[in-house]
Scaffold this active site. Structure first.
Site, PDB file in Angstrom:
ATOM      1  N   GLU A 159     -85.080  23.038  12.935  1.00  0.00           N
ATOM      2  CA  GLU A 159     -85.228  23.973  14.053  1.00  0.00           C
ATOM      3  C   GLU A 159     -86.578  23.712  14.709  1.00  0.00           C
ATOM      4  O   GLU A 159     -87.550  23.344  14.031  1.00  0.00           O
ATOM      5  CB  GLU A 159     -85.176  25.418  13.541  1.00  0.00           C
ATOM      6  CG  GLU A 159     -85.418  26.429  14.657  1.00  0.00           C
ATOM      7  CD  GLU A 159     -85.267  27.885  14.231  1.00  0.00           C
ATOM      8  OE1 GLU A 159     -85.399  28.181  13.033  1.00  0.00           O
ATOM      9  OE2 GLU A 159     -85.029  28.718  15.124  1.00  0.00           O
ATOM     10  N   CYS A 216     -83.046  30.884  14.661  1.00  0.00           N
ATOM     11  CA  CYS A 216     -83.155  31.926  15.684  1.00  0.00           C
ATOM     12  C   CYS A 216     -83.130  31.380  17.099  1.00  0.00           C
ATOM     13  O   CYS A 216     -82.732  32.088  18.022  1.00  0.00           O
ATOM     14  CB  CYS A 216     -84.441  32.709  15.458  1.00  0.00           C
ATOM     15  SG  CYS A 216     -84.375  33.727  13.987  1.00  0.00           S
ATOM     16  N   GLU A 249     -77.723  33.683  12.285  1.00  0.00           N
ATOM     17  CA  GLU A 249     -77.795  34.792  11.312  1.00  0.00           C
ATOM     18  C   GLU A 249     -77.190  36.016  11.961  1.00  0.00           C
ATOM     19  O   GLU A 249     -77.897  36.849  12.503  1.00  0.00           O
ATOM     20  CB  GLU A 249     -79.267  35.070  11.002  1.00  0.00           C
ATOM     21  CG  GLU A 249     -79.702  34.559   9.687  1.00  0.00           C
ATOM     22  CD  GLU A 249     -81.197  34.687   9.475  1.00  0.00           C
ATOM     23  OE1 GLU A 249     -81.904  35.375  10.234  1.00  0.00           O
ATOM     24  OE2 GLU A 249     -81.669  34.076   8.516  1.00  0.00           O
TER      25      GLU A 249
HETATM   26  O1  AHR Z   1     -86.207  29.352   9.249  1.00  0.00           O
HETATM   27  C1  AHR Z   1     -86.830  30.342   9.996  1.00  0.00           C
HETATM   28  C2  AHR Z   1     -85.870  31.401  10.485  1.00  0.00           C
HETATM   29  O2  AHR Z   1     -85.367  32.113   9.409  1.00  0.00           O
HETATM   30  C3  AHR Z   1     -84.634  30.915  11.165  1.00  0.00           C
HETATM   31  O3  AHR Z   1     -84.849  30.652  12.507  1.00  0.00           O
HETATM   32  C4  AHR Z   1     -83.686  32.052  11.009  1.00  0.00           C
HETATM   33  O4  AHR Z   1     -82.344  31.648  10.943  1.00  0.00           O
HETATM   34  C5  AHR Z   1     -84.146  32.738   9.751  1.00  0.00           C
HETATM   35  O5  AHR Z   1     -84.362  34.074   9.972  1.00  0.00           O
END
Ligand code: AHR
Length: 658
Positions: A48, A239, A374
């Protein structure tokens, strides 16, 4: 007196031996049972753009705000002399550019200076490609790489001149070779003629990227990803898939095509943690979906893209109106369908053709897609149901990954799992950032899971060792991850994927820790957790083989002295691979017997890997990157059926059959 001393020493030795004899841990490898296949996807990576993981990290671009599209158009730049900002540039989605004009005196200069991402990292005698879109007639600019030191005079460490000779926009390029290594240089451009000269999309990349690709990725970071032999690659979030609102969600369609025309998106990690606030954190989409698919292919992992399901971040939006209405979900569903076509379609399809035009004629062989990151609640379930029905209709073979929400248990988690079974998703994505105790107690987590429902994807996990002082990536946290993974491996019939999170972090720009790999502008360091991924990924084996202690699986149960273990058969090397984690703070004696096999059935040499740190709070750092490393050796087999494991140690033994 010597006699007394001798007797005391002997007594201690005997006493030691008694303790030792009392704690023999007898492990049995059930060679008669070949268990589930270990899926090739089992150990992978989740990427990410958090912690400056993409722009300023993996994506090797060295210029920040290269297209002058940050909301504050000059962010990252210093303008001097006669510089104006214009907005009718050649790239529709990035219309801004700068115009350099003459000043009112020959001794006054016009130009611009870029600060990079926490500076620009340069290596002496390496070559850097500077490119710019420009227009101007009979004009010249001087491009310099300079040091950025408040205590020293400005030093120009590389300089080249560029003639601009067209009244139409054109791409220009020159190569710069710095004579010094600097972690935080700047790029400076002077106008040398009277102007005007227009400049847009000002870019600087090292030539030495991963696989030498132009507009490529940082070699050391991709190398670290690939060495763990990842089987799956989840992207782009996290996220950022959801966005703080839907208009800032990750929109994959904007992330493909010529980089110059990919629009800027905000990055919610810019402001999500106010104690780690980075107002200059944006997504250029330079590292877009094409590059991410290519990266998955390069490192030999199955791509697993996650798409937005019509929900903005549910933590940040409690009102339903923040999300897409159920009856206006078509756009989102179509994005998912088009993504599959982009990855797998041929030249006769709209999106397949775009991939081919970008340079990848063969399909990326996408097999999985994740719907939502999530998510939770009824609002997720109804949306997911719509996605599933449309995707199954058009692409029945694509495996769909649903979410179990942000936490590894609780009411939401249970409801979601029940719904995932009802909706017959293929895999359920579970997330757990948990402290040491949780990992110690979760060795049996998957033993009791329903074997008839969806498979498990442990999509984001990390041991958050905040109880152990200031080092977040300390050795003991990684040891507990290793312990937990024995339970994952043992349950390979149900757990098909596991990925640590987050993956990358810039030491000057992080928002979330611990992370798997840290870096600065020139260096990177593999954490202890990385080594655990490496050891599992490189010793995956082909089938689970039960391993027990007094008839029970070895998962840190109260009578098991803090031991966790798993075993696999590896048909490529004709070997049993046994992984044992001693999470206790005492040396443990272990004896291993292989049911139905004699010692003489094995080769005389066993491969042994020991991962240990005398100080469990220690961690690898950029300044001391190899402090804690696995030690591999070939040892005599006769020493590998009964041996001691040091306190707080992970060992891997590979027993080859003759
Ligand atoms: O890995 C960091 C964050 O943790 C991610 O963006 C999210 O999916 C989770 O809350």
């Amino acid at each position: 007196m010597y006699v007394v001393f001798f007797i005391i020493v002997c007594l201690f030795a005997i006493n030691d031996n008694i303790m030792y004899a009392q704690t023999v841990n007898k492990l049995t490898v059930h060679c008669d049972t070949k268990g589930a296949e270990i899926p090739s996807t089992m150990y992978g990576h989740f990427f990410e753009d958090i912690n400056f993981g993409a722009d300023g990290g993996l994506y090797a671009e060295l210029v920040k705000n290269r297209s002058f599209e940050f909301p504050q158009k000059t962010m990252g730049w210093n303008f001097f002399g006669n510089v104006s900002l214009c907005d009718d540039g050649p790239f529709e989605n990035n219309p801004h550019y700068v115009r350099l004009g003459m000043t009112d005196h020959p001794h006054k200069y016009t130009g611009i200076e870029n600060e990079g991402f926490f500076g620009i990292g340069l290596k002496s005698d390496s070559t850097y490609r500077f490119t710019v879109w420009a227009r101007g007639e009979k004009q010249r600019i001087r491009v310099e790489l300079i040091n950025n030191s408040s205590t020293k005079d400005t030093q120009v460490i590389a300089v080249e001149k560029l003639s601009i000779h067209s009244k139409d926009w054109k791409k220009y390029e020159l190569l710069l070779v710095p004579r010094e290594t600097l972690p935080n240089a700047h790029l400076r451009i002077f106008l040398e003629t009277n102007g005007p000269v227009d400049l847009e999309h000002i870019s600087l990349f090292p030539i030495d990227t991963w696989k030498g690709r132009e507009i490529g990725l940082r070699k050391d970071l991709v190398q670290a990803l690939s060495e763990t032999k990842p089987g799956v690659f989840r992207f782009p979030g996290g996220c950022i898939v959801e966005g703080t609102d839907l208009k800032t969600r990750y929109d994959w369609k904007k992330s493909i095509g010529p980089v110059e025309n990919r629009p800027l998106n905000e990055n919610r990690w810019h402001y999500t943690q106010l104690n780690r606030f980075f107002p200059d954190y944006y997504q250029t989409y330079g590292l877009g979906f094409y590059e991410l698919f290519l990266l998955a292919e390069d490192i030999g992992a199955e791509p697993l893209p996650i798409v937005n399901c019509g929900l903005a971040c549910q933590f940040q939006n409690t009102e339903l109106k923040a999300h897409a209405e159920i009856d206006s979900l078509e756009l989102y569903i179509q994005d998912a369908l088009d993504l599959i076509e982009f990855a797998n379609g041929d030249a006769h399809t709209i999106w397949g053709k775009k991939r081919i035009e970008m340079g990848h004629p063969s399909p990326f062989n996408l097999k999985y897609i994740g719907i939502g990151n999530e998510q939770w609640g009824e609002e997720y379930v109804v949306r997911l149901e719509r996605f599933i029905s449309e995707i199954r209709k058009k692409y029945p073979d694509i495996k769909i990954v649903g979410s179990a929400g942000p936490f590894p248990n609780g009411e939401n988690f249970d409801i979601l799992w029940a719904e995932m079974k009802r909706l017959k998703v293929d895999l359920v994505d579970e997330h757990f950032y948990r402290p040491e105790d949780w990992f110690l107690q979760s060795g049996t987590r998957y033993d009791l899971y329903d074997r008839n429902g969806p498979k498990v994807f442990a999509g984001e996990y990390a041991c958050h060792g905040w109880k152990r002082g200031k080092n977040w990536n300390h050795f003991y946290a990684s040891l507990l991850e290793a312990a937990f993974l024995t339970g994952v491996e043992r349950n390979a019939d149900i757990v098909h994927m596991a990925t640590y999170a987050p993956l990358l972090a810039h030491v000057d720009g992080w928002q979330w820790r611990p992370d798997l790999i840290w870096f600065d502008n020139l260096r990177s360091v593999r954490t202890c957790s990385w080594y655990i991924q490496y050891l599992y990924g490189n010793n995956r084996g082909s089938n689970v083989v039960p391993i027990t202690m007094s008839g029970k699986q070895v998962s840190g149960l109260s009578e098991q002295n803090g031991l966790f273990a798993s075993a696999v058969w590896d048909n490529k090397t004709n070997a049993y691979i046994v992984k044992i984690v001693n999470t206790s703070f005492e040396k443990q004696n272990v004896s291993i017997s292989f049911l139905g096999k004699k010692h003489s059935d094995f080769h005389s040499k066993v491969k042994r890997i020991i991962f240990h740190s005398d100080n469990i709070d220690d961690e690898n750092t950029l300044d001391d990157p190899y402090k804690i490393m696995p030690v591999e050796s070939d040892v005599m087999a006769e020493d590998c059926f009964n041996f001691d494991i040091d306190k707080a140690t992970f060992v891997v033994y590979k027993y080859f059959l003759k």
